[in-house]
Scaffold this active site. Structure first.
Site, PDB file in Angstrom:
ATOM      1  N   LYS A 191      53.064 -19.732  -5.995  1.00 21.50           N
ATOM      2  CA  LYS A 191      53.005 -19.302  -7.392  1.00 21.50           C
ATOM      3  C   LYS A 191      54.389 -19.290  -8.019  1.00 21.50           C
ATOM      4  O   LYS A 191      54.540 -19.609  -9.199  1.00 21.50           O
ATOM      5  CB  LYS A 191      52.353 -17.915  -7.503  1.00 21.50           C
ATOM      6  CG  LYS A 191      50.851 -17.952  -7.304  1.00 21.50           C
ATOM      7  CD  LYS A 191      50.192 -16.696  -7.850  1.00 21.50           C
ATOM      8  CE  LYS A 191      48.683 -16.758  -7.716  1.00 21.50           C
ATOM      9  NZ  LYS A 191      48.008 -15.546  -8.162  1.00 21.50           N
ATOM     10  N   LYS A 218      42.483 -25.676  -2.899  1.00 19.26           N
ATOM     11  CA  LYS A 218      41.505 -24.606  -3.159  1.00 19.26           C
ATOM     12  C   LYS A 218      40.937 -24.682  -4.573  1.00 19.26           C
ATOM     13  O   LYS A 218      41.679 -24.984  -5.511  1.00 19.26           O
ATOM     14  CB  LYS A 218      42.247 -23.257  -2.971  1.00 19.26           C
ATOM     15  CG  LYS A 218      41.362 -22.049  -2.949  1.00 19.26           C
ATOM     16  CD  LYS A 218      42.191 -20.776  -2.855  1.00 19.26           C
ATOM     17  CE  LYS A 218      42.740 -20.361  -4.205  1.00 19.26           C
ATOM     18  NZ  LYS A 218      43.172 -18.958  -4.265  1.00 19.26           N
ATOM     19  N   LYS A 244      40.746 -20.529 -10.293  1.00 17.17           N
ATOM     20  CA  LYS A 244      40.473 -20.164 -11.695  1.00 17.17           C
ATOM     21  C   LYS A 244      41.443 -20.808 -12.665  1.00 17.17           C
ATOM     22  O   LYS A 244      41.117 -21.121 -13.786  1.00 17.17           O
ATOM     23  CB  LYS A 244      40.718 -18.666 -11.870  1.00 17.17           C
ATOM     24  CG  LYS A 244      39.661 -17.785 -11.388  1.00 17.17           C
ATOM     25  CD  LYS A 244      40.151 -16.357 -11.602  1.00 17.17           C
ATOM     26  CE  LYS A 244      39.506 -15.466 -10.609  1.00 17.17           C
ATOM     27  NZ  LYS A 244      40.333 -14.430 -10.077  1.00 17.17           N
TER      28      LYS A 244
HETATM   29  P1  AMP Z   1      41.275 -14.219  -6.777  1.00 15.65           P
HETATM   30  O1  AMP Z   1      40.527 -15.086  -7.708  1.00 15.65           O
HETATM   31  O2  AMP Z   1      42.519 -14.900  -6.276  1.00 15.65           O
HETATM   32  O3  AMP Z   1      41.502 -12.852  -7.264  1.00 15.65           O
HETATM   33  O4  AMP Z   1      40.343 -14.092  -5.495  1.00 15.65           O
HETATM   34  C1  AMP Z   1      39.331 -13.127  -5.347  1.00 15.65           C
HETATM   35  C2  AMP Z   1      38.652 -13.343  -4.017  1.00 15.65           C
HETATM   36  O5  AMP Z   1      38.018 -14.606  -3.980  1.00 15.65           O
HETATM   37  C3  AMP Z   1      39.624 -13.316  -2.827  1.00 15.65           C
HETATM   38  O6  AMP Z   1      39.008 -12.679  -1.737  1.00 15.65           O
HETATM   39  C4  AMP Z   1      39.855 -14.774  -2.536  1.00 15.65           C
HETATM   40  O7  AMP Z   1      40.206 -15.012  -1.199  1.00 15.65           O
HETATM   41  C5  AMP Z   1      38.492 -15.372  -2.870  1.00 15.65           C
HETATM   42  N1  AMP Z   1      38.617 -16.769  -3.297  1.00 15.65           N
HETATM   43  C6  AMP Z   1      39.298 -17.232  -4.379  1.00 15.65           C
HETATM   44  N2  AMP Z   1      39.179 -18.564  -4.480  1.00 15.65           N
HETATM   45  C7  AMP Z   1      38.417 -18.965  -3.426  1.00 15.65           C
HETATM   46  C8  AMP Z   1      37.939 -20.225  -2.970  1.00 15.65           C
HETATM   47  N3  AMP Z   1      38.224 -21.353  -3.620  1.00 15.65           N
HETATM   48  N4  AMP Z   1      37.182 -20.257  -1.858  1.00 15.65           N
HETATM   49  C9  AMP Z   1      36.871 -19.114  -1.182  1.00 15.65           C
HETATM   50  N5  AMP Z   1      37.291 -17.891  -1.558  1.00 15.65           N
HETATM   51  C10 AMP Z   1      38.049 -17.802  -2.662  1.00 15.65           C
END
Ligand code: AMP
Ligand code: TRP
Length: 335
Positions: free
Chosen positions: A114, A197, A200
């Site tokens: 990041k 990955k 968002k």
């Molecule tokens: P975040 O959007 O980074 O706040 O992620 C929230 C949760 O979703 C965390 O537990 C991440 O590890 C999971 N997560 C985010 N993106 C992915 C993805 N592409 N595949 C699997 N898990 C994800």
């Protein structure tokens, strides 16, 4: 009441949560809320580590909360709240910061990625963010943290900080949490670049499926998804785009990856794309309507937020008071 404490959160960084968030994390939150003491929060303070537009940020927080409810987090069964409304998290984070080292924080992969994206003037918050995450976890005596694979390193850091402080003070100040990472779906990949990955904040068009996408958008994104030039449906690292579709299919239907591969043996990629699109549409469509419905009722969301914050603060202050006493600060005032 001796149920295991399960805690997790997601950042309301973009407009909506993604299919990756659901499959990697939230699907397990819902599973765990039965028979466990579930704590699920919107990690809005974490999102401030990168610049947010104040005009839309608040809406994003509400929308993330609405999504939690729409996918099945039940405030009657679990504790649901917004992180910024429970100031005990930030209070504990400060103290944990004083027991964390620059060295260990600079090894965090997510920080490296990041900060590279930010380029100049990297906010200090981006660097210390895993410490706030450690506070989120440790302040509730959490047993298990269901997350996607990208968060594993942060949970390890959380454990390191907890063990270090327990040893330093010679008492069991913090419970040592465990990550829970699903065997399949811990990393759902971008539909346009299946070796990175699904995220968002990915600016690439059609890379990410949001839980708010229309049926047409979902179908288009999956039909256009990048695969290799082969034609045999296999579940292997050499075919990451196909593997990603099979994982999505398996996670949303409960069918095993082996059985999916068997069924599509000899068929073309197009068949798997059409059927996966169908599975995802059937899954997201009712969630999307539910998010829209809940978002119409701000009063309801405000009530959930307020009730959650009060209950969360009451629980968080137990560990926080103990930390104040342990490090030798004057006792925390009751207000
Ligand atoms: P975040 O959007 O980074 O706040 O992620 C929230 C949760 O979703 C965390 O537990 C991440 O590890 C999971 N997560 C985010 N993106 C992915 C993805 N592409 N595949 C699997 N898990 C994800
Ligand atoms: N950092 C997590 C993410 O970006 C979100 C998060 C914040 C979290 N605090 C947490 C996850 C505590 C689990 C436990 O995905």
């Amino acid at each position: 009441m001796n149920k295991k404490i399960i805690l997790s959160g997601a950042q309301p960084t973009s407009n909506k949560l993604t299919l990756g968030n659901y499959i990697g994390a939230m699907k397990n939150w819902i599973k765990f809320q039965e028979g466990h003491d579930g704590i699920f929060f919107v990690a809005d303070l974490h999102s401030l580590t990168v610049k947010q537009d104040p005009k839309t940020f608040r809406d994003q927080v509400y929308s993330a909360l609405a999504t939690y409810l729409a996918v099945g987090i039940d405030p009657q069964k679990s504790l649901v709240f917004v992180q910024s409304q429970v100031p005990e998290h930030s209070e504990l984070a400060w103290i944990l910061n004083c027991f964390s080292s620059m060295g260990e924080l600079s090894r965090m992969t997510q920080f490296k990625e990041k900060s590279q994206k930010v380029g100049k003037n990297i906010p200090a918050g981006l660097f210390t963010y895993p410490v706030l995450m450690a506070a989120d976890v440790l302040i509730y005596d959490t047993d298990l943290v269901p997350v996607g694979i990208d968060q594993k390193q942060h949970i390890e850091l959380t454990r390191d900080i907890a063990v270090r402080m327990n040893q330093y003070f010679g008492i069991d100040l913090f419970k040592i949490p465990q990550p829970f990472i699903p065997e399949i779906g811990a990393k759902i990949m971008s539909l346009q670049d299946p070796i990175s990955k699904m995220s968002k904040s990915d600016p690439v068009e059609n890379a990410t499926i949001f839980l708010s996408d229309s049926d047409t958008q979902i179908t288009k994104k999956i039909k256009k998804c990048v695969t290799d030039s082969g034609d045999q449906i296999t579940y292997s690292d050499s075919s990451p785009g196909i593997m990603n579709l099979i994982n999505i299919y398996a996670c949303l239907t409960g069918e095993s990856t082996n059985s999916i591969v068997e069924r599509y043996r000899g068929k073309q990629y197009g068949h798997l794309k059409v059927d996966t699109a169908d599975v995802v549409v059937r899954f997201i469509s009712p969630i999307r309507s539910e998010i829209d419905k809940i978002m119409q009722d701000r009063g309801y969301l405000d009530k959930i937020m307020a009730e959650g914050a009060i209950r969360a603060s009451a629980r968080a202050e137990v560990v926080l008071n103990k930390v104040y006493d342990t490090v030798g600060l004057p006792s925390r005032l009751r207000r």
